[in-house]
Design a protein around this motif. Structure first.
Motif, PDB file in Angstrom:
ATOM      1  N   THR A 218       0.832  -1.209   0.000  1.00  0.00           N
ATOM      2  CA  THR A 218       0.000   0.000   0.000  1.00  0.00           C
ATOM      3  C   THR A 218       0.856   1.245   0.000  1.00  0.00           C
ATOM      4  OG1 THR A 218      -1.704  -1.212   1.227  1.00  0.00           O
ATOM      5  CG2 THR A 218      -1.876   1.184   1.195  1.00  0.00           C
ATOM      6  N   ARG A 219       1.945   1.217   0.749  1.00  0.00           N
ATOM      7  CA  ARG A 219       2.845   2.392   0.792  1.00  0.00           C
ATOM      8  C   ARG A 219       3.663   2.502  -0.494  1.00  0.00           C
ATOM      9  NH1 ARG A 219      -0.765   3.744   3.344  1.00  0.00           N
ATOM     10  NH2 ARG A 219      -1.287   2.266   4.981  1.00  0.00           N
ATOM     11  N   LEU A 220       4.096   1.394  -1.056  1.00  0.00           N
ATOM     12  CA  LEU A 220       4.826   1.421  -2.322  1.00  0.00           C
ATOM     13  C   LEU A 220       4.003   2.082  -3.426  1.00  0.00           C
ATOM     14  CD1 LEU A 220       6.449  -2.135  -2.469  1.00  0.00           C
ATOM     15  CD2 LEU A 220       7.693   0.007  -2.804  1.00  0.00           C
ATOM     16  N   SER A 221       2.692   1.877  -3.376  1.00  0.00           N
ATOM     17  CA  SER A 221       1.829   2.378  -4.446  1.00  0.00           C
ATOM     18  C   SER A 221       1.269   3.763  -4.159  1.00  0.00           C
ATOM     19  CB  SER A 221       0.684   1.388  -4.704  1.00  0.00           C
ATOM     20  OG  SER A 221      -0.029   1.101  -3.521  1.00  0.00           O
ATOM     21  N   GLY A 222       1.753   4.441  -3.113  1.00  0.00           N
ATOM     22  CA  GLY A 222       1.429   5.846  -2.926  1.00  0.00           C
ATOM     23  C   GLY A 222       0.481   6.188  -1.798  1.00  0.00           C
ATOM     24  N   SER A 223       0.097   5.196  -0.973  1.00  0.00           N
ATOM     25  CA  SER A 223      -0.799   5.453   0.169  1.00  0.00           C
ATOM     26  C   SER A 223      -2.114   6.085  -0.269  1.00  0.00           C
ATOM     27  CB  SER A 223      -0.096   6.327   1.225  1.00  0.00           C
ATOM     28  OG  SER A 223       1.023   5.677   1.773  1.00  0.00           O
ATOM     29  N   GLN A 224      -2.699   5.497  -1.280  1.00  0.00           N
ATOM     30  CA  GLN A 224      -3.968   6.009  -1.785  1.00  0.00           C
ATOM     31  C   GLN A 224      -5.051   5.968  -0.709  1.00  0.00           C
ATOM     32  OE1 GLN A 224      -5.142   4.143  -5.419  1.00  0.00           O
ATOM     33  NE2 GLN A 224      -6.917   5.449  -5.756  1.00  0.00           N
ATOM     34  N   ASP A 225      -4.954   4.990   0.205  1.00  0.00           N
ATOM     35  CA  ASP A 225      -5.943   4.882   1.266  1.00  0.00           C
ATOM     36  C   ASP A 225      -5.926   6.093   2.191  1.00  0.00           C
ATOM     37  OD1 ASP A 225      -3.352   4.117   2.136  1.00  0.00           O
ATOM     38  OD2 ASP A 225      -4.199   3.028   3.844  1.00  0.00           O
ATOM     39  N   VAL A 226      -4.800   6.792   2.252  1.00  0.00           N
ATOM     40  CA  VAL A 226      -4.656   7.941   3.145  1.00  0.00           C
ATOM     41  C   VAL A 226      -4.981   9.255   2.447  1.00  0.00           C
ATOM     42  CG1 VAL A 226      -3.022   9.220   4.606  1.00  0.00           C
ATOM     43  CG2 VAL A 226      -2.901   6.720   4.489  1.00  0.00           C
ATOM     44  N   PHE A 227      -4.603   9.380   1.181  1.00  0.00           N
ATOM     45  CA  PHE A 227      -4.627  10.700   0.543  1.00  0.00           C
ATOM     46  C   PHE A 227      -5.709  10.880  -0.527  1.00  0.00           C
ATOM     47  CE2 PHE A 227      -0.314  10.168   2.172  1.00  0.00           C
ATOM     48  CZ  PHE A 227      -0.193  11.336   2.914  1.00  0.00           C
ATOM     49  N   GLU A 228      -6.433   9.837  -0.876  1.00  0.00           N
ATOM     50  CA  GLU A 228      -7.422   9.978  -1.934  1.00  0.00           C
ATOM     51  C   GLU A 228      -8.814  10.199  -1.329  1.00  0.00           C
ATOM     52  OE1 GLU A 228      -6.892  10.551  -4.890  1.00  0.00           O
ATOM     53  OE2 GLU A 228      -8.273   9.620  -6.289  1.00  0.00           O
ATOM     54  N   HIS A 229      -8.966  11.295  -0.588  1.00  0.00           N
ATOM     55  CA  HIS A 229     -10.267  11.610  -0.015  1.00  0.00           C
ATOM     56  C   HIS A 229     -10.262  13.080   0.416  1.00  0.00           C
ATOM     57  CE1 HIS A 229      -9.050  11.989   4.256  1.00  0.00           C
ATOM     58  NE2 HIS A 229      -8.117  11.111   3.921  1.00  0.00           N
ATOM     59  N   GLY A 230     -11.444  13.592   0.678  1.00  0.00           N
ATOM     60  CA  GLY A 230     -11.577  14.918   1.259  1.00  0.00           C
ATOM     61  C   GLY A 230     -11.064  16.028   0.365  1.00  0.00           C
ATOM     62  N   LEU A 231     -10.688  17.156   0.999  1.00  0.00           N
ATOM     63  CA  LEU A 231     -10.243  18.335   0.255  1.00  0.00           C
ATOM     64  C   LEU A 231      -8.888  18.126  -0.411  1.00  0.00           C
ATOM     65  CD1 LEU A 231     -11.278  21.263   2.643  1.00  0.00           C
ATOM     66  CD2 LEU A 231     -12.442  20.449   0.593  1.00  0.00           C
ATOM     67  N   GLY A 232      -8.176  17.074  -0.029  1.00  0.00           N
ATOM     68  CA  GLY A 232      -6.863  16.835  -0.625  1.00  0.00           C
ATOM     69  C   GLY A 232      -6.854  15.761  -1.680  1.00  0.00           C
ATOM     70  N   ARG A 233      -8.013  15.288  -2.130  1.00  0.00           N
ATOM     71  CA  ARG A 233      -8.058  14.110  -2.991  1.00  0.00           C
ATOM     72  C   ARG A 233      -7.485  14.346  -4.379  1.00  0.00           C
ATOM     73  NH1 ARG A 233     -13.083  16.230  -2.538  1.00  0.00           N
ATOM     74  NH2 ARG A 233     -14.227  16.758  -4.453  1.00  0.00           N
ATOM     75  N   LEU A 234      -7.312  15.606  -4.790  1.00  0.00           N
ATOM     76  CA  LEU A 234      -6.797  15.882  -6.129  1.00  0.00           C
ATOM     77  C   LEU A 234      -5.270  15.972  -6.169  1.00  0.00           C
ATOM     78  CD1 LEU A 234      -9.389  18.597  -7.263  1.00  0.00           C
ATOM     79  CD2 LEU A 234      -9.434  16.137  -7.694  1.00  0.00           C
ATOM     80  N   ARG A 235      -4.631  15.759  -5.044  1.00  0.00           N
ATOM     81  CA  ARG A 235      -3.177  15.966  -4.996  1.00  0.00           C
ATOM     82  C   ARG A 235      -2.395  14.826  -5.631  1.00  0.00           C
ATOM     83  NH1 ARG A 235      -2.441  16.944   1.313  1.00  0.00           N
ATOM     84  NH2 ARG A 235      -3.980  15.252   1.343  1.00  0.00           N
ATOM     85  N   GLY A 236      -2.947  13.621  -5.618  1.00  0.00           N
ATOM     86  CA  GLY A 236      -2.209  12.481  -6.131  1.00  0.00           C
ATOM     87  C   GLY A 236      -1.133  12.029  -5.161  1.00  0.00           C
ATOM     88  N   PRO A 237      -0.277  11.100  -5.593  1.00  0.00           N
ATOM     89  CA  PRO A 237       0.700  10.525  -4.658  1.00  0.00           C
ATOM     90  C   PRO A 237       1.759  11.502  -4.171  1.00  0.00           C
ATOM     91  CG  PRO A 237       0.939   9.580  -6.872  1.00  0.00           C
ATOM     92  CD  PRO A 237      -0.294  10.407  -6.888  1.00  0.00           C
TER      93      PRO A 237
ATOM     94  N   ARG B  88       8.474   6.799 -10.391  1.00  0.00           N
ATOM     95  CA  ARG B  88       7.903   7.888  -9.581  1.00  0.00           C
ATOM     96  C   ARG B  88       6.551   8.300 -10.173  1.00  0.00           C
ATOM     97  NH1 ARG B  88       9.488  12.192 -12.946  1.00  0.00           N
ATOM     98  NH2 ARG B  88      11.375  11.719 -14.147  1.00  0.00           N
ATOM     99  N   PRO B  89       5.569   7.400 -10.179  1.00  0.00           N
ATOM    100  CA  PRO B  89       4.272   7.723 -10.788  1.00  0.00           C
ATOM    101  C   PRO B  89       3.660   8.980 -10.178  1.00  0.00           C
ATOM    102  CG  PRO B  89       4.396   5.400 -10.209  1.00  0.00           C
ATOM    103  CD  PRO B  89       5.590   6.054  -9.598  1.00  0.00           C
ATOM    104  N   ASP B  90       3.073   9.818 -11.031  1.00  0.00           N
ATOM    105  CA  ASP B  90       2.479  11.065 -10.559  1.00  0.00           C
ATOM    106  C   ASP B  90       0.961  10.961 -10.415  1.00  0.00           C
ATOM    107  OD1 ASP B  90       1.867  10.873 -13.211  1.00  0.00           O
ATOM    108  OD2 ASP B  90       2.752  12.778 -13.805  1.00  0.00           O
ATOM    109  N   SER B  91       0.424   9.744 -10.528  1.00  0.00           N
ATOM    110  CA  SER B  91      -1.004   9.519 -10.312  1.00  0.00           C
ATOM    111  C   SER B  91      -1.171   8.156  -9.662  1.00  0.00           C
ATOM    112  CB  SER B  91      -1.784   9.589 -11.624  1.00  0.00           C
ATOM    113  OG  SER B  91      -1.310   8.620 -12.552  1.00  0.00           O
ATOM    114  N   PHE B  92      -2.271   7.983  -8.950  1.00  0.00           N
ATOM    115  CA  PHE B  92      -2.523   6.700  -8.312  1.00  0.00           C
ATOM    116  C   PHE B  92      -2.834   5.635  -9.357  1.00  0.00           C
ATOM    117  CE2 PHE B  92      -3.867   9.464  -4.652  1.00  0.00           C
ATOM    118  CZ  PHE B  92      -2.820   9.106  -3.816  1.00  0.00           C
ATOM    119  N   ALA B  93      -2.349   4.439  -9.119  1.00  0.00           N
ATOM    120  CA  ALA B  93      -2.611   3.325 -10.027  1.00  0.00           C
ATOM    121  C   ALA B  93      -4.085   2.935  -9.971  1.00  0.00           C
ATOM    122  CB  ALA B  93      -1.737   2.140  -9.654  1.00  0.00           C
ATOM    123  N   THR B  94      -4.581   2.426 -11.099  1.00  0.00           N
ATOM    124  CA  THR B  94      -5.965   1.980 -11.182  1.00  0.00           C
ATOM    125  C   THR B  94      -6.085   0.463 -11.176  1.00  0.00           C
ATOM    126  OG1 THR B  94      -5.959   1.922 -13.603  1.00  0.00           O
ATOM    127  CG2 THR B  94      -6.502   4.024 -12.548  1.00  0.00           C
ATOM    128  N   GLY B  95      -4.986  -0.228 -11.477  1.00  0.00           N
ATOM    129  CA  GLY B  95      -5.064  -1.674 -11.620  1.00  0.00           C
ATOM    130  C   GLY B  95      -5.610  -2.111 -12.960  1.00  0.00           C
TER     131      GLY B  95
END
Length: 510
Positions: free
Chosen positions: A204-223, A374-381
């Protein structure tokens, strides 16, 4: 002023300011940005009994939080005796004026905010819509800077990782804990015969911690919102994480009570620094890597494992100065009060320290050259464009897709992460992690059916062991390094990370 040269200090305050501005200009010319660590959550007075040295002498009731009960006391949610009152417009103005000064007059490029949860807290609690946070994000001057939050304090609702608004980035304590657990605490437990967790948290951390940062007012920031770090100015250095199971803060004169006890470190069998040839003290250990490899080499391997993981993780890596060559504080994990060899940087480097600099230099060069690392967007699978592979996929040591149950199974602590490079017009990247105590036979996934190049392995004590060097262009890897056919089975040493890149970038047919 104590950071300035003696000549500038002798000429007075303006000379010190000029020297700082000149330093920033020289760093900019070298391509280095300057981010200032700032503390707006408290001032230097301390608690109610402290002296009036700052805003307390002007208007204590306005600038500081106080209890509503009697006797009235200052509120402390920072551990320093007083807390700034961010409910008050004048306090917010003071912070904004100060930030603008450092950007406009002094030339800095951004800020790291100490205990930033304090800055977003009303008397009723934290809010990402706090006027100070929104003002920073929308100010004509500040919106173009880098804003980094330490997203916690010791107050109510003080843990706010992932809850800051655009454009803030945040120190990711989930990341710090996951890497320390996976590469140190869990391995120590394995060596003692205990069952440990699988790779779920690390993946989960290798892939950018999407569980932590993909929500709320900060969801557009990406990894990039995730500042991936394992060490900081507080706590153990990277070398000390691998040399001490407990803190050694007696020199701080607080009877070793100060500093964190939650270090998740591993001394690899012997507490403290040691000579380079020392072996593991337990000759009867059933694990060959612990019995046969000298402790100093095993510690260095663990440091390289952490560094390699950090530089292939989606997010923004933060490397503490000195960790690139194994600086030690002799087990002190709260050295802020030390102006002594404990906190000083010794630039008289040993051979092993230079080898670690070479490794870090190569990892940085790889990351810089290859956006797939260094992906600049969260992976979709899912596949991107006309690709035949998902943007991110996970595999077992046998080269098969990771089953759902595998994520919590310690037998799958040997696993593979495959990133397709199609989205970035880059080569594919395959990361093989073996966090078990025995060597593993790993079959590479089919991928795009391209040859693989071994770009880095933490088995190498220096990148030169693998035929690469910091002077080599990472885009010219095919000239130097070992080629591996797809679906090949490799022997991956225990406790190691291997980074492979495809020999060419895959071009999908549209």
């Amino acid at each position: 002023p104590s950071y300035a040269t003696a000549e500038s200090r002798a000429r007075g305050a303006q000379a010190v300011v000029d020297e700082f501005r000149g330093m920033v200009s020289l760093l900019h010319q070298a391509g280095i940005e300057v981010i200032l660590d700032v503390v707006y959550n408290h001032t230097c007075e301390g608690g109610d009994a402290g002296p009036s040295l700052s805003w307390r002498g002007l208007d204590s009731d306005m600038y500081y939080r106080h209890t509503t009960s009697r006797p009235i006391q200052t509120i402390d949610v920072t551990g320093t005796g007083n807390t700034m009152n961010m409910d008050r417009p004048k306090t917010i103005q003071m912070v904004l004026d100060s930030l603008r000064y450092w950007v406009r007059d002094m030339g800095v490029d951004g800020f790291r905010f100490d205990l930033a949860a304090t800055l977003g807290r009303f008397s009723t609690g934290f809010s990402p819509m706090h006027p100070l946070l929104i003002a920073m994000a929308t100010d004509d001057i500040l919106t173009h800077t880098k804003l980094i939050a330490e997203p916690w304090d010791v107050g109510p609702g003080g843990w706010q990782t992932g809850n800051f608004p655009v454009p803030f980035s945040e120190w990711n304590d989930h990341y710090r804990g996951a890497l320390r657990n996976f590469w140190l605490a869990d391995v120590r437990a394995q060596a003692s015969g205990h069952i440990v967790s699988g790779p779920n948290d690390l993946a989960t951390r290798l892939s950018g911690s999407q569980d932590v940062f993909e929500h709320g007012l900060g969801r557009l920031r990406g990894p990039r919102a995730s500042i991936n770090f394992v060490t900081a100015h507080d706590g153990f250095t990277l070398a000390d994480l691998t040399a001490y199971d407990r803190k050694h803060n007696k020199d701080n004169l607080e009877n070793n009570r100060d500093g964190s006890d939650d270090n998740r470190s591993w001394n690899h069998g012997l507490e403290g620094t040691l000579a380079s040839g020392a072996t593991h003290p337990d000759a009867a250990t059933p694990y060959a890597i612990l019995a046969n490899m000298p402790i100093a080499r095993l510690r260095a391997r663990s440091q390289r494992n952490i560094l390699a993981t950090m530089f292939v993780s989606s997010g923004t890596p933060m490397l503490t100065g000195g960790d690139e060559f194994g600086r030690t504080q002799n087990g002190n994990n709260n050295a802020y009060c030390q102006d002594s060899p404990i906190s000083w940087v010794d630039w008289d480097l040993a051979e092993g320290q230079q080898a670690q600099i070479d490794a870090v230099s190569w990892l940085i060069a790889l990351r810089k050259a290859h956006p797939v690392l260094r992906p600049d967007s969260f992976a979709t699978g899912h596949p991107y464009g006309g690709d035949s592979l998902p943007d991110l996929s996970w595999y077992t040591a046998q080269g098969t897709r990771m089953p759902d149950y595998g994520w919590t199974d310690s037998r799958h602590r040997t696993f593979q992460m495959l990133r397709s490079g199609v989205k970035w017009g880059d080569r594919d990247a395959l990361i093989i992690i073996n966090a078990n105590l025995d060597d593993a036979q790993v079959t590479l996934p089919e991928g795009h059916d391209l040859d693989w190049l071994i770009a880095y392995s933490t088995v190498w004590e220096t990148p030169a062991d693998g035929g690469v060097s910091s002077s080599l262009d990472p885009n010219e890897l095919s000239i130097e390094v070992e080629h591996v056919m797809p679906r090949t089975t490799l022997t991956i040493e225990a406790l190691s990370v291997t980074i492979l890149l495809s020999d060419i970038a895959f071009q999908p047919e549209h």
